[in-house]
Scaffold this motif. Structure first.
Motif, PDB file in Angstrom:
ATOM      1  N   HIS A   1       0.887  -1.372  -0.133  1.00  0.00           N
ATOM      2  CA  HIS A   1       0.378   0.156   0.152  1.00  0.00           C
ATOM      3  C   HIS A   1       0.661   1.461   0.252  1.00  0.00           C
ATOM      4  O   HIS A   1       1.997   1.369   0.649  1.00  0.00           O
ATOM      5  CB  HIS A   1      -1.055  -0.157   1.091  1.00  0.00           C
ATOM      6  N   CYS A  26      -4.140   5.021  -3.435  1.00  0.00           N
ATOM      7  CA  CYS A  26      -3.265   4.104  -3.250  1.00  0.00           C
ATOM      8  C   CYS A  26      -2.864   3.888  -4.477  1.00  0.00           C
ATOM      9  O   CYS A  26      -3.749   3.050  -5.170  1.00  0.00           O
ATOM     10  CB  CYS A  26      -3.600   2.960  -1.670  1.00  0.00           C
ATOM     11  N   CYS A  72      -3.914  -0.775  -4.296  1.00  0.00           N
ATOM     12  CA  CYS A  72      -6.175  -1.226  -3.866  1.00  0.00           C
ATOM     13  C   CYS A  72      -6.151  -0.224  -4.193  1.00  0.00           C
ATOM     14  O   CYS A  72      -5.900   0.446  -4.663  1.00  0.00           O
ATOM     15  CB  CYS A  72      -5.885  -1.995  -2.492  1.00  0.00           C
ATOM     16  N   HIS A 127      -4.428   5.633   5.489  1.00  0.00           N
ATOM     17  CA  HIS A 127      -4.835   3.871   5.076  1.00  0.00           C
ATOM     18  C   HIS A 127      -3.152   3.329   4.679  1.00  0.00           C
ATOM     19  O   HIS A 127      -3.929   1.961   5.300  1.00  0.00           O
ATOM     20  CB  HIS A 127      -5.346   3.894   3.339  1.00  0.00           C
TER      21      HIS A 127
END
Ligand SMILES: [Zn+2]
Length: 175
Positions: A52, A72, A75, A95
């Protein structure tokens, strides 16, 4: 979330629009200028990252304004719409590296041994190799988050240094 969201999918779509009307292109999400995975519209879209990694998306809206979202490179995650790119970048780090808000903020880049030791002892082991951000203070307007500037190639995330309140003496001289 589906196959159409996330930085990689958005950038691929944006590049595929290269022959479309200029306004259609401006209103499509694409990776923010200079942020990780950024390519021009005639470039090759980025490949997904194995881990990530934070970046930003932006698109034009009405009244010559732009909106931004954290995104990201690994993802389909996207953050909420933000009027400012830096807030979107911070969402993206919530995140990818959720502990970042608890880490100490350094006053300047660790250019000497003592500061480097301090940074290494206060940031988690392997943090920078995992693309983690470094937190620094800066004076506005020089506090725009900087991609690729942390020791492992992650972001430098700036916190505006608050100006000291003007002293009473200074106020008197200004009057
Ligand atoms: Zn992700």
């Amino acid at each position: 979330m589906n196959g159409n969201t996330g930085a990689i999918a958005r950038q691929r779509h944006y590049v595929a629009l290269r022959d479309a009307d200029r306004e259609v292109c401006r209103q499509a999400w694409s990776i923010g200028y200079g942020d990780p995975g950024f390519t021009t519209q005639s470039g090759t879209p980025p490949e997904p990252s194995p881990d990530h990694r934070a970046t930003s998306l932006s698109r034009a809206v009405a009244d010559a304004k732009w909106i931004h979202r954290g995104a990201c490179l690994a993802c389909p995650w996207e953050g909420p719409d933000r009027p400012r790119r830096d807030a979107a970048i911070e969402d993206a780090h919530d995140h990818t590296h959720p502990e970042w808000r608890q880490l100490p903020i350094l006053h300047r880049l660790p250019e000497n041994k003592a500061l480097r030791r301090y940074m290494e002892s206060t940031y988690p082991e392997g943090w920078f190799d995992a693309g983690g951000p470094l937190r620094l203070y800066a004076e506005p307007p020089f506090d725009r988050h900087k991609a690729g500037a942390a020791p492992g190639g992650g972001f430098i995330l700036y916190t505006a240094r608050r100006k000291p309140a003007p002293s009473r003496d200074l106020q008197l001289t200004l009057e």
